[in-house]
Design a protein around this motif. Sequence first.
Motif, PDB file in Angstrom:
ATOM      1  N   ALA A 194      54.496  47.220  21.797  1.00  0.00           N
ATOM      2  CA  ALA A 194      54.372  46.504  23.061  1.00  0.00           C
ATOM      3  C   ALA A 194      53.004  45.836  23.142  1.00  0.00           C
ATOM      4  N   PRO A 195      52.916  44.671  23.772  1.00  0.00           N
ATOM      5  CA  PRO A 195      51.609  44.017  23.955  1.00  0.00           C
ATOM      6  C   PRO A 195      50.766  44.776  24.982  1.00  0.00           C
ATOM      7  N   PRO A 196      49.464  44.477  25.078  1.00  0.00           N
ATOM      8  CA  PRO A 196      48.614  45.146  26.075  1.00  0.00           C
ATOM      9  C   PRO A 196      49.128  44.901  27.494  1.00  0.00           C
ATOM     10  N   SER A 197      48.824  45.838  28.372  1.00  0.00           N
ATOM     11  CA  SER A 197      49.231  45.706  29.773  1.00  0.00           C
ATOM     12  C   SER A 197      48.501  44.544  30.440  1.00  0.00           C
ATOM     13  N   ALA A 198      49.187  43.858  31.323  1.00  0.00           N
ATOM     14  CA  ALA A 198      48.589  42.756  32.074  1.00  0.00           C
ATOM     15  C   ALA A 198      47.743  43.288  33.225  1.00  0.00           C
ATOM     16  N   LEU A 199      46.738  42.520  33.618  1.00  0.00           N
ATOM     17  CA  LEU A 199      45.991  42.868  34.828  1.00  0.00           C
ATOM     18  C   LEU A 199      46.857  42.564  36.043  1.00  0.00           C
ATOM     19  N   PRO A 200      46.869  43.448  37.040  1.00  0.00           N
ATOM     20  CA  PRO A 200      47.669  43.218  38.248  1.00  0.00           C
ATOM     21  C   PRO A 200      46.955  42.274  39.213  1.00  0.00           C
ATOM     22  N   LEU A 201      46.662  41.076  38.748  1.00  0.00           N
ATOM     23  CA  LEU A 201      45.806  40.170  39.503  1.00  0.00           C
ATOM     24  C   LEU A 201      46.290  38.730  39.376  1.00  0.00           C
ATOM     25  N   THR A 202      46.265  38.023  40.502  1.00  0.00           N
ATOM     26  CA  THR A 202      46.450  36.580  40.515  1.00  0.00           C
ATOM     27  C   THR A 202      45.075  35.938  40.666  1.00  0.00           C
ATOM     28  N   LEU A 203      44.761  35.008  39.779  1.00  0.00           N
ATOM     29  CA  LEU A 203      43.462  34.343  39.825  1.00  0.00           C
ATOM     30  C   LEU A 203      43.631  32.923  40.329  1.00  0.00           C
ATOM     31  N   VAL A 204      42.966  32.617  41.434  1.00  0.00           N
ATOM     32  CA  VAL A 204      42.952  31.264  41.985  1.00  0.00           C
ATOM     33  C   VAL A 204      41.577  30.677  41.684  1.00  0.00           C
ATOM     34  N   LEU A 205      41.570  29.595  40.933  1.00  0.00           N
ATOM     35  CA  LEU A 205      40.325  29.027  40.436  1.00  0.00           C
ATOM     36  C   LEU A 205      40.220  27.563  40.827  1.00  0.00           C
ATOM     37  N   ALA A 206      39.147  27.221  41.563  1.00  0.00           N
ATOM     38  CA  ALA A 206      38.898  25.801  41.844  1.00  0.00           C
ATOM     39  C   ALA A 206      38.637  25.099  40.517  1.00  0.00           C
ATOM     40  N   LEU A 207      39.230  23.931  40.348  1.00  0.00           N
ATOM     41  CA  LEU A 207      39.162  23.223  39.071  1.00  0.00           C
ATOM     42  C   LEU A 207      37.717  22.949  38.662  1.00  0.00           C
ATOM     43  N   PRO A 208      37.255  23.537  37.547  1.00  0.00           N
ATOM     44  CA  PRO A 208      35.895  23.247  37.066  1.00  0.00           C
ATOM     45  C   PRO A 208      35.878  22.015  36.170  1.00  0.00           C
ATOM     46  N   ARG A 209      34.690  21.678  35.682  1.00  0.00           N
ATOM     47  CA  ARG A 209      34.574  20.589  34.719  1.00  0.00           C
ATOM     48  C   ARG A 209      35.482  20.864  33.526  1.00  0.00           C
ATOM     49  N   PRO A 210      36.081  19.820  32.951  1.00  0.00           N
ATOM     50  CA  PRO A 210      37.060  20.032  31.875  1.00  0.00           C
ATOM     51  C   PRO A 210      36.570  20.888  30.717  1.00  0.00           C
ATOM     52  N   ASN A 211      35.338  20.661  30.243  1.00  0.00           N
ATOM     53  CA  ASN A 211      34.870  21.464  29.112  1.00  0.00           C
ATOM     54  C   ASN A 211      34.668  22.924  29.506  1.00  0.00           C
ATOM     55  N   MET A 212      34.293  23.175  30.757  1.00  0.00           N
ATOM     56  CA  MET A 212      34.164  24.543  31.240  1.00  0.00           C
ATOM     57  C   MET A 212      35.541  25.165  31.473  1.00  0.00           C
ATOM     58  N   LEU A 213      36.513  24.348  31.880  1.00  0.00           N
ATOM     59  CA  LEU A 213      37.866  24.865  32.104  1.00  0.00           C
ATOM     60  C   LEU A 213      38.426  25.471  30.830  1.00  0.00           C
ATOM     61  N   VAL A 225      47.447  22.887  41.500  1.00  0.00           N
ATOM     62  CA  VAL A 225      47.649  22.642  42.933  1.00  0.00           C
ATOM     63  C   VAL A 225      46.585  21.670  43.423  1.00  0.00           C
ATOM     64  N   PRO A 226      46.903  20.386  43.577  1.00  0.00           N
ATOM     65  CA  PRO A 226      45.902  19.392  43.959  1.00  0.00           C
ATOM     66  C   PRO A 226      45.629  19.305  45.467  1.00  0.00           C
ATOM     67  N   ARG A 227      46.358  20.072  46.283  1.00  0.00           N
ATOM     68  CA  ARG A 227      46.132  20.011  47.730  1.00  0.00           C
ATOM     69  C   ARG A 227      45.748  21.399  48.237  1.00  0.00           C
ATOM     70  N   PHE A 228      44.532  21.505  48.748  1.00  0.00           N
ATOM     71  CA  PHE A 228      43.976  22.792  49.170  1.00  0.00           C
ATOM     72  C   PHE A 228      44.657  23.366  50.404  1.00  0.00           C
ATOM     73  N   ARG A 229      44.682  22.593  51.484  1.00  0.00           N
ATOM     74  CA  ARG A 229      45.083  23.152  52.772  1.00  0.00           C
ATOM     75  C   ARG A 229      46.535  23.653  52.805  1.00  0.00           C
ATOM     76  N   PRO A 230      47.521  22.879  52.314  1.00  0.00           N
ATOM     77  CA  PRO A 230      48.900  23.408  52.335  1.00  0.00           C
ATOM     78  C   PRO A 230      49.052  24.683  51.517  1.00  0.00           C
ATOM     79  N   PHE A 231      48.318  24.765  50.420  1.00  0.00           N
ATOM     80  CA  PHE A 231      48.407  25.964  49.589  1.00  0.00           C
ATOM     81  C   PHE A 231      47.910  27.185  50.345  1.00  0.00           C
ATOM     82  N   VAL A 232      46.741  27.076  50.964  1.00  0.00           N
ATOM     83  CA  VAL A 232      46.149  28.226  51.649  1.00  0.00           C
ATOM     84  C   VAL A 232      46.928  28.580  52.919  1.00  0.00           C
ATOM     85  N   GLU A 233      47.344  27.571  53.647  1.00  0.00           N
ATOM     86  CA  GLU A 233      48.028  27.850  54.913  1.00  0.00           C
ATOM     87  C   GLU A 233      49.479  28.287  54.725  1.00  0.00           C
ATOM     88  N   ASP A 234      50.187  27.693  53.778  1.00  0.00           N
ATOM     89  CA  ASP A 234      51.627  27.913  53.668  1.00  0.00           C
ATOM     90  C   ASP A 234      52.036  28.904  52.589  1.00  0.00           C
TER      91      ASP A 234
END
Length: 238
Positions: free
Chosen positions: A69-88, A148-157
């Motif tokens: 079996a592969p390693p266990s996944a982290l029980p976490l959702t990561l929401v990341l504001a889009l950084p510079r492409p090379n840093m992404l 997700v290119p639109r902040f407000r609908p994502f956070v509110e809805d």
Amino acid sequence: MNIVLFDEAQQTEDGFFTLTQRQSQHFSSVVKAKPGDSIRIGQLNGKIGQGLYLGNEEKRMQIMSLNEAPPSALPLTLVLALPRPNMLKRTLLNIASMGVKDIVILNSAKVEKSYWQSPILKYENLQTILKEGLEQAKDTILPSIQLVPRFRPFVEDLIPTMSAGKHCLLAHPYDAETCPVALTGDSILVIGPEGGWNEFEVGKWREVGFKQVHLGERILKVETAVPVLLSRLYPAGL
């Protein structure tokens, strides 16, 4: 590369798969593998095992076993504001290597509009980066990634449903509490852009129940903050 990942498209017949150009170059120039060497392999989104390297001329491997079996996944959702492409790219490699399986790339007021036009955000390029992270960590389960290119609908809805019953953490160093250590439940971690979230955005996160946390007085780059936060929240991936 600590594991050779293959998918259905690489399988040529029962028990064999063809190496990609990148994999073949890695074996010939980095690993210096010889025909007959036993190599750790993994089926994408499947199990781990051993393969028999057939040489640089054949550019394929024989599947000997797939029973771990592969390693266990982290029980976490990561929401990341889009950084510079090379840093992404560097950041996604870290994210995939550390076992995050649910990734959201979000817009923010301080994210440059041009970042969203980067070729890195093309589906095939994101998949390649994530696979490289899996190969580093001897993992096979490909993370899901949403743009997700639109902040407000994502956070509110969407966030109220996504965050139900989870630890909700906003990595924002101002008026914040010390980041918790060794969580035992599911969580959502939100990390902002290089310039930080603006006042409106912080207010929106707080409205939907997110607690601001910090790592101390130092302000870290995104590519540094991600592994530090993940290893603090879930030490040793537990």
